[in-house]
Design an enzyme around this catalytic site. Structure first.
Site, PDB file in Angstrom:
ATOM      1  N   ASP A   7       2.713  -8.102  -7.026  1.00 26.13           N
ATOM      2  CA  ASP A   7       2.816  -8.023  -5.575  1.00 26.13           C
ATOM      3  C   ASP A   7       1.433  -7.721  -4.988  1.00 26.13           C
ATOM      4  O   ASP A   7       0.567  -7.170  -5.673  1.00 26.13           O
ATOM      5  CB  ASP A   7       3.810  -6.913  -5.212  1.00 26.13           C
ATOM      6  CG  ASP A   7       4.014  -6.750  -3.725  1.00 26.13           C
ATOM      7  OD1 ASP A   7       4.074  -7.766  -3.014  1.00 26.13           O
ATOM      8  OD2 ASP A   7       4.122  -5.588  -3.272  1.00 26.13           O
ATOM      9  N   ASP A   9       0.819  -6.305  -1.338  1.00 22.61           N
ATOM     10  CA  ASP A   9       0.772  -5.132  -0.460  1.00 22.61           C
ATOM     11  C   ASP A   9       1.205  -3.869  -1.199  1.00 22.61           C
ATOM     12  O   ASP A   9       2.282  -3.808  -1.788  1.00 22.61           O
ATOM     13  CB  ASP A   9       1.654  -5.359   0.768  1.00 22.61           C
ATOM     14  CG  ASP A   9       1.113  -6.484   1.646  1.00 22.61           C
ATOM     15  OD1 ASP A   9      -0.093  -6.461   1.936  1.00 22.61           O
ATOM     16  OD2 ASP A   9       1.887  -7.378   2.010  1.00 22.61           O
ATOM     17  N   ASP A 135       6.037  -2.564  -5.444  1.00 19.17           N
ATOM     18  CA  ASP A 135       6.265  -1.240  -4.873  1.00 19.17           C
ATOM     19  C   ASP A 135       7.626  -1.116  -4.189  1.00 19.17           C
ATOM     20  O   ASP A 135       7.978  -0.033  -3.738  1.00 19.17           O
ATOM     21  CB  ASP A 135       5.162  -0.888  -3.869  1.00 19.17           C
ATOM     22  CG  ASP A 135       5.125  -1.842  -2.694  1.00 19.17           C
ATOM     23  OD1 ASP A 135       5.018  -3.070  -2.940  1.00 19.17           O
ATOM     24  OD2 ASP A 135       5.212  -1.400  -1.540  1.00 19.17           O
TER      25      ASP A 135
END
Length: 175
Positions: A7, A9, A135
């Site tokens: 990922d 961000d 996250d």
């Protein structure tokens, strides 16, 4: 060759840090990343309430252009790229302005990642890889490989996933 989906961000880039800076500017607050990584639930809830009321900047052009790179992300991802097939996977379509900005960001900070290894989607449930470093639980819960939860202020309460708190942790686990 094993495949790792990563990922962007709050995994490759410090998006929360930039969000905090924007919320502090807009609301004249003084939150820090360290505050939000603490166990102070009242402080976190106060920030989250301000964020929900003041997050329109996420849809404005330019927000994703200068997200800081997470410490050691470049070196570890570069090393992983020598042993794994790396794909950057971002649910970027939620923020349409971010598509070009994220491509430019990747070209600037991770030029060794080919455009053919970048996947922008709305949800990651269709991603097939051996590992997903993310996250958000919503992306990990449907993942069929080995999920690795990258620590961020919004996920510290989660205990159902193997956690990595830094790119150094990723290096230890995967290299």
């Amino acid at each position: 060759m094993k495949r790792i989906a990563i990922d962007m961000d709050d995994v490759m880039g410090d998006t929360t840090l930039k969000i905090i800076q924007n919320i502090n500017r807009i609301t004249n607050s003084s939150y820090t990343y360290e505050n939000l990584m603490s166990n102070d639930l009242a402080l976190k809830q106060g920030f989250y309430d301000l964020y929900l009321k003041n997050n329109s900047f996420l849809w404005e052009p330019g927000f994703f252009v200068d997200i800081p790179v997470k410490e050691n992300a470049y070196d570890v991802i570069k090393s992983l790229n020598d042993s794994y097939e790396i794909f950057v996977v971002s649910a970027a379509t939620e923020f349409p302005n971010s598509l070009k900005e994220k491509i430019d960001w990747l070209q600037k900070y991770f030029p060794f990642i080919s455009w053919q290894n970048i996947v922008f989607c709305g949800h990651k449930h269709m991603i097939k890889a051996d590992y997903l470093i993310d996250d958000h639980e919503k992306n990990l819960v449907t993942f069929t490989g080995k999920p690795l939860l990258f620590s961020a202020p919004h996920n510290l309460h989660l205990t159902s996933y193997e956690r990595v708190s830094s790119w150094f942790d990723v290096k230890i686990k995967l290299l």
